[in-house]
Design a protein around this motif. Structure first.
Motif, mmCIF file in Angstrom:
data_model
loop_
_atom_site.group_PDB
_atom_site.id
_atom_site.type_symbol
_atom_site.label_atom_id
_atom_site.label_comp_id
_atom_site.label_asym_id
_atom_site.label_seq_id
_atom_site.Cartn_x
_atom_site.Cartn_y
_atom_site.Cartn_z
ATOM 1 N N LEU A 305 0.851 -1.197 0.000
ATOM 2 C CA LEU A 305 0.000 0.000 0.000
ATOM 3 C C LEU A 305 0.885 1.243 0.000
ATOM 4 O O LEU A 305 0.562 2.243 -0.656
ATOM 5 C CB LEU A 305 -0.914 -0.024 1.231
ATOM 6 C CG LEU A 305 -1.719 1.232 1.547
ATOM 7 C CD1 LEU A 305 -2.644 1.603 0.396
ATOM 8 C CD2 LEU A 305 -2.513 1.031 2.834
ATOM 9 N N ASP A 306 2.022 1.181 0.684
ATOM 10 C CA ASP A 306 2.895 2.348 0.788
ATOM 11 C C ASP A 306 3.374 2.818 -0.582
ATOM 12 O O ASP A 306 3.471 4.023 -0.844
ATOM 13 C CB ASP A 306 4.089 2.043 1.700
ATOM 14 C CG ASP A 306 4.916 0.857 1.217
ATOM 15 O OD1 ASP A 306 6.150 0.976 1.163
ATOM 16 O OD2 ASP A 306 4.323 -0.187 0.905
ATOM 17 N N LEU A 307 3.677 1.892 -1.479
ATOM 18 C CA LEU A 307 4.150 2.285 -2.811
ATOM 19 C C LEU A 307 3.019 2.844 -3.668
ATOM 20 O O LEU A 307 3.272 3.575 -4.635
ATOM 21 C CB LEU A 307 4.740 1.076 -3.544
ATOM 22 C CG LEU A 307 6.078 0.534 -3.072
ATOM 23 C CD1 LEU A 307 6.500 -0.639 -3.952
ATOM 24 C CD2 LEU A 307 7.139 1.617 -3.082
ATOM 25 N N HIS A 308 1.802 2.476 -3.340
ATOM 26 C CA HIS A 308 0.689 2.801 -4.225
ATOM 27 C C HIS A 308 -0.066 4.065 -3.835
ATOM 28 O O HIS A 308 -1.113 4.369 -4.417
ATOM 29 C CB HIS A 308 -0.278 1.616 -4.298
ATOM 30 C CG HIS A 308 0.269 0.455 -5.059
ATOM 31 N ND1 HIS A 308 1.023 -0.535 -4.462
ATOM 32 C CD2 HIS A 308 0.225 0.161 -6.378
ATOM 33 C CE1 HIS A 308 1.387 -1.415 -5.387
ATOM 34 N NE2 HIS A 308 0.924 -1.013 -6.554
ATOM 35 N N THR A 309 0.434 4.822 -2.857
ATOM 36 C CA THR A 309 -0.183 6.117 -2.559
ATOM 37 C C THR A 309 0.636 7.252 -3.156
ATOM 38 O O THR A 309 0.388 8.421 -2.869
ATOM 39 C CB THR A 309 -0.326 6.321 -1.039
ATOM 40 O OG1 THR A 309 0.955 6.156 -0.414
ATOM 41 C CG2 THR A 309 -1.311 5.324 -0.454
ATOM 42 N N GLU A 310 1.593 6.896 -4.000
ATOM 43 C CA GLU A 310 2.447 7.931 -4.594
ATOM 44 C C GLU A 310 1.717 8.743 -5.655
ATOM 45 O O GLU A 310 2.104 9.859 -5.981
ATOM 46 C CB GLU A 310 3.700 7.278 -5.196
ATOM 47 C CG GLU A 310 4.611 6.663 -4.143
ATOM 48 C CD GLU A 310 5.701 5.788 -4.734
ATOM 49 O OE1 GLU A 310 5.673 5.544 -5.954
ATOM 50 O OE2 GLU A 310 6.569 5.350 -3.968
ATOM 51 N N SER A 311 0.656 8.141 -6.212
ATOM 52 C CA SER A 311 -0.148 8.868 -7.185
ATOM 53 C C SER A 311 -1.558 8.310 -7.155
ATOM 54 O O SER A 311 -1.774 7.167 -6.724
ATOM 55 C CB SER A 311 0.429 8.716 -8.603
ATOM 56 O OG SER A 311 0.217 7.396 -9.073
#
Lengths: 343, 78
Positions: A305-311
């Motif tokens: 999830l952490d990588l996927h809140t970048e955009s």
């Protein structure tokens, strides 16, 4: 961007609330038996030493064992094998202890309808490919499994068909999907991931893009039959493996990376004698550099999830991915429309 | 960082999940292990860590997660 920022978008906030209800799932994997009617090309079970066990067939011991797993915090079981449908009493014992789970099967023998697990039925190709990849245990050409599977599981709402793409069978999906749709079932996709040290011709080489295009075409032509997303199609057909894109949380990789969080702490993969190795992953002996497993992705992609809140686009993709994985794995969970589309 | 602030961010993160937040509030201590004592699932923890990052402007690497086992440890780290 941030999680708070992406959750300001109402449709994303709503989907996040939907999938968040299932963050409680804590799984492990269990070989139910070393027996199988088939010897499929590229089968993970018969690679390595896992099949070299004496099965524990006692359903009471399995029941006690599963009660112990429940105490350990496991609430979702992945029952595989070789072929778990060959041990109905063991499946019943597992279901009595932990009612949430999946049985992975070749579909040649029906699982008792009273066992309300998700039933994931493997499909390797059409009438030309399936018998070629799936031989009998004595080495002779195997059956075309799909007609038998469809007969065994007619009108059975537990079933999810899983089509595994390999280097040769991309276009064989066409015949398969017509029949699955005609029978009112659903289908999702897997990508063949080579066992360590294997030189299988099934390993995808130049067919990743063709596979992705086929997945997307199938999603768009059969929206009520195919359980998949554009983001699934993207991440499972990259040149980089899943671990290469996202890292891997399973104990096998976590031990190498010297970090243990989430599934890395609790996941175990048990053999049919109820023993387990220290460093496990969902499909043992897979070459991590080639891993594009749908089962592995359910933890690898979901956990990042952490990588996927970048955009916002990445978060949309993650939501679709989690929604898809829950629809594949949870009986009765309905996938919603895709929020992300490949550009 | 103040442990009270950390706790409030944690309770916010658990809202909407399957937790009895009031029961957790009653039993939680600063050194309670978030997983083994409070039973918090890993994805809920990731959400919690992301919200902490937003609040503090301190970036937490995914490799840090395994060591952030209690509110006391987190407050000290931040």
């Amino acid at each position: 961007m941030s999680l708070t920022a992406v959750l300001q978008v109402p449709e994303l906030e709503e989907r996040y609330r939907k999938v968040k209800k299932f963050f409680f799932l804590r799984e492990s994997a269990y070989d139910v038996t070393s027996a199988c009617q088939l010897r499929c090309d590229g089968c993970y079970y018969f690679a390595g030493e896992r099949s070299n066990v004496t099965d524990d067939r006692d359903p009471q011991r399995w029941r006690r064992f599963m009660e112990g797993e429940k105490q350990r915090g496991i609430n979702y079981v992945n029952l595989a094998g070789a072929e778990p449908a060959l041990r109905p009493a063991v499946l019943r014992a597992c279901h009595e202890a932990i009612p949430l789970g999946t049985v992975f099967t070749n579909g040649l023998k029906r699982v008792d309808p009273a066992i309300r697990y998700r039933i994931q039925v493997s499909v390797w190709g059409d009438q030309t490919g399936d018998p070629k990849y799936r031989r009998y245990a004595n080495g002779t050409e195997g059956p075309y499994c799909l007609p038998i599977q469809l007969e065994n599981y007619a009108a059975d709402d537990r079933v999810m068909f899983v089509y595994t793409f390999n280097s040769e069978n991309v276009d064989q999906l066409d015949e398969v999907i017509e029949q699955v749709q005609g029978a009112g079932h659903k289908i999702t996709f897997n990508v063949f991931s080579a066992p360590e040290g294997a030189r299988s011709i099934l390993k995808l080489r130049d067919t990743l893009k063709a596979t992705r295009d086929k997945m997307i075409d199938a999603m768009e032509r059969y929206p009520r039959t195919v359980v998949y997303s554009y983001y699934n199609a993207e991440v499972h057909t990259q040149e980089a493996s899943l671990r290469g894109q996202f890292g891997c949380p399973y104990p096998r990789a976590a031990a190498e990376d010297r970090r243990s969080f989430g599934i890395g702490r609790t996941f175990r993969n048990y053999r049919a004698d109820l023993t387990h190795e220290g460093a496990s992953c969902c499909v043992p002996h897979t070459d991590c550099a080639d891993c594009r497993h749908y089962a592995a992705g359910s933890a690898i992609v979901t956990s990042r999830l952490d990588l996927h809140t970048e955009s916002e686009a990445r978060f949309r993709g993650w939501l679709d991915y989690v929604d898809t994985y829950l629809a594949i794995w949870i009986l009765g969970y309905e996938k919603s429309g895709n929020l992300y589309r490949t550009s | 960082m103040n442990t009270q602030v950390v706790w409030e961010i944690l309770w916010q993160s658990l809202t909407g999940g399957h937790y009895d937040v009031e029961a957790l509030r009653a039993q939680a201590q600063d050194d309670s292990d978030l997983v083994t004592d409070l039973g918090i699932d890993s994805l809920d923890l990731v959400e919690f860590f992301l919200r902490l990052e937003e609040h503090t402007n301190v970036k937490l690497d995914a490799d840090d997660y395994a060591s952030l086992t209690s509110v006391a440890a987190i407050a000290k780290r931040l």
